[in-house]
Design an enzyme around this catalytic site. Sequence first.
Site, PDB file in Angstrom:
ATOM      1  N   HIS A  36       2.304   3.886  -9.105  1.00  0.00           N
ATOM      2  CA  HIS A  36       2.060   2.465  -9.432  1.00  0.00           C
ATOM      3  C   HIS A  36       3.241   1.886 -10.215  1.00  0.00           C
ATOM      4  O   HIS A  36       3.616   0.735 -10.016  1.00  0.00           O
ATOM      5  CB  HIS A  36       0.759   2.310 -10.224  1.00  0.00           C
ATOM      6  CG  HIS A  36      -0.469   2.638  -9.404  1.00  0.00           C
ATOM      7  ND1 HIS A  36      -0.662   2.146  -8.137  1.00  0.00           N
ATOM      8  CD2 HIS A  36      -1.554   3.415  -9.670  1.00  0.00           C
ATOM      9  CE1 HIS A  36      -1.821   2.604  -7.653  1.00  0.00           C
ATOM     10  NE2 HIS A  36      -2.375   3.381  -8.571  1.00  0.00           N
ATOM     11  N   ASP A  77       0.830  -1.207   0.000  1.00  0.00           N
ATOM     12  CA  ASP A  77       0.000   0.000   0.000  1.00  0.00           C
ATOM     13  C   ASP A  77       0.865   1.259   0.000  1.00  0.00           C
ATOM     14  O   ASP A  77       1.965   1.258   0.549  1.00  0.00           O
ATOM     15  CB  ASP A  77      -0.917  -0.029   1.235  1.00  0.00           C
ATOM     16  CG  ASP A  77      -2.076   0.938   1.089  1.00  0.00           C
ATOM     17  OD1 ASP A  77      -2.392   1.350  -0.052  1.00  0.00           O
ATOM     18  OD2 ASP A  77      -2.680   1.285   2.123  1.00  0.00           O
ATOM     19  N   LEU A 133      11.635 -19.817  -5.628  1.00  0.00           N
ATOM     20  CA  LEU A 133      10.636 -19.004  -4.910  1.00  0.00           C
ATOM     21  C   LEU A 133       9.299 -19.194  -5.599  1.00  0.00           C
ATOM     22  O   LEU A 133       9.229 -19.260  -6.820  1.00  0.00           O
ATOM     23  CB  LEU A 133      11.032 -17.515  -4.974  1.00  0.00           C
ATOM     24  CG  LEU A 133       9.998 -16.512  -4.453  1.00  0.00           C
ATOM     25  CD1 LEU A 133       9.879 -16.600  -2.933  1.00  0.00           C
ATOM     26  CD2 LEU A 133      10.364 -15.079  -4.859  1.00  0.00           C
TER      27      LEU A 133
HETATM   28  C1  IPE Z   1      -5.346  -2.746  -0.271  1.00  0.00           C
HETATM   29  O1  IPE Z   1      -5.034  -1.412  -0.446  1.00  0.00           O
HETATM   30  C2  IPE Z   1      -5.306  -3.441  -1.582  1.00  0.00           C
HETATM   31  C3  IPE Z   1      -3.978  -3.553  -2.193  1.00  0.00           C
HETATM   32  C4  IPE Z   1      -2.841  -3.196  -1.659  1.00  0.00           C
HETATM   33  C5  IPE Z   1      -3.981  -4.146  -3.495  1.00  0.00           C
HETATM   34  P1  IPE Z   1      -6.172  -0.297  -0.545  1.00  0.00           P
HETATM   35  O2  IPE Z   1      -5.472   0.995  -0.637  1.00  0.00           O
HETATM   36  O3  IPE Z   1      -7.129  -0.635  -1.629  1.00  0.00           O
HETATM   37  O4  IPE Z   1      -6.913  -0.477   0.861  1.00  0.00           O
HETATM   38  P2  IPE Z   1      -7.806   0.524   1.690  1.00  0.00           P
HETATM   39  O5  IPE Z   1      -8.855   1.064   0.752  1.00  0.00           O
HETATM   40  O6  IPE Z   1      -6.923   1.629   2.181  1.00  0.00           O
HETATM   41  O7  IPE Z   1      -8.355  -0.294   2.821  1.00  0.00           O
HETATM   42  C1  IPE Z   2      -1.554   0.317  -3.443  1.00  0.00           C
HETATM   43  O1  IPE Z   2      -1.363   1.679  -3.435  1.00  0.00           O
HETATM   44  C2  IPE Z   2      -1.829  -0.221  -4.823  1.00  0.00           C
HETATM   45  C3  IPE Z   2      -3.219  -0.628  -5.018  1.00  0.00           C
HETATM   46  C4  IPE Z   2      -4.143  -0.673  -4.097  1.00  0.00           C
HETATM   47  C5  IPE Z   2      -3.598  -1.032  -6.354  1.00  0.00           C
HETATM   48  P1  IPE Z   2      -2.578   2.685  -3.398  1.00  0.00           P
HETATM   49  O2  IPE Z   2      -2.971   3.013  -4.797  1.00  0.00           O
HETATM   50  O3  IPE Z   2      -3.682   2.180  -2.530  1.00  0.00           O
HETATM   51  O4  IPE Z   2      -1.894   3.932  -2.735  1.00  0.00           O
HETATM   52  P2  IPE Z   2      -2.540   4.928  -1.682  1.00  0.00           P
HETATM   53  O5  IPE Z   2      -3.072   4.110  -0.544  1.00  0.00           O
HETATM   54  O6  IPE Z   2      -3.620   5.671  -2.396  1.00  0.00           O
HETATM   55  O7  IPE Z   2      -1.397   5.808  -1.275  1.00  0.00           O
HETATM   56 MG    MG Z   3      -4.125   2.388  -0.553  1.00  0.00          MG
END
Ligand code: IPE
Ligand code: IPE
Ligand code: MG
Length: 234
Positions: free
Chosen positions: A29, A12, A123
């Site tokens: 990303h 995240d 792995l």
């Molecule tokens: C969780 O992250 C999903 C992934 C890392 C793929 P999100 O950013 O979607 O989660 P929430 O919305 O903060 O709970």
């Molecule tokens: C995690 O990073 C990747 C996915 C959930 C696809 P985020 O896109 O959730 O990044 P934040 O949480 O908005 O910083």
């Molecule tokens: Mg997120």
Amino acid sequence: MQSTFHVAIIMDGNGRWATERARNRTVGHRAGADAVRRVAEAAPDFGIGLLTLYAFSSDNWMRPRGEVETLMSLFERFLRSETARCVESGVRMNIIGRRDRLSPSLVRLIESSEAATRDCTALRLRIAIDYSARDAIVRAALRDETDFRASLTAAIHADAPIEDVDLLIRTGREKRLSDFLLFEAAYAELYFTDCLWPDFGRDELSAAVHEFNRRKRRFGRVESAAMEHGQCTT
Ligand code: IPE
Ligand code: IPE
Ligand code: MG
């Protein structure tokens, strides 16, 4: 008790990483994909046999269409560019989650990456795309079969068995599971770090594994019996 050291990561913080740099979320990303490469490369050095990464939750379909499209094309690009490298470094790749809502081209790439890396043993890298632990559990229950574990396996992991998580890492400052591996994380050690995913690499993985090795796992038992049950010490 499984002997494979299983680390799962909720990757995240890509969006915030980009926003903090006044860049578009796409940049975050892309940087996140680089972090996946770094961590997969480092994992065997820490005794990790199975690495499960949360890349796209079923709830992430609710993000703006442009961001979803960006993520899907990054998955395609990742599979195209990484499969040969995985074969070279002995990484077996599996994608878990639903496939029926993914584009046919992405499904084809998933199938060919899985086939190409099938015999790799250094792995096992599992990437969760369109994944919801809760939906998978409900779908398994609805199959109405006598062996719930078998139907859970079919619903959630394709042909791979259910694997208990040893260490569950979440980057990006939040402290929640966001519908990831709810069943398998029953006795996982939880590790939350403020590090945003694109900044995560070998050193951060090392710190997490180090912390894991300091934890006492008991699995509901008293300590001496729990150690016999199989504390992982890498
Ligand atoms: C969780 O992250 C999903 C992934 C890392 C793929 P999100 O950013 O979607 O989660 P929430 O919305 O903060 O709970
Ligand atoms: C995690 O990073 C990747 C996915 C959930 C696809 P985020 O896109 O959730 O990044 P934040 O949480 O908005 O910083
Ligand atoms: Mg997120």
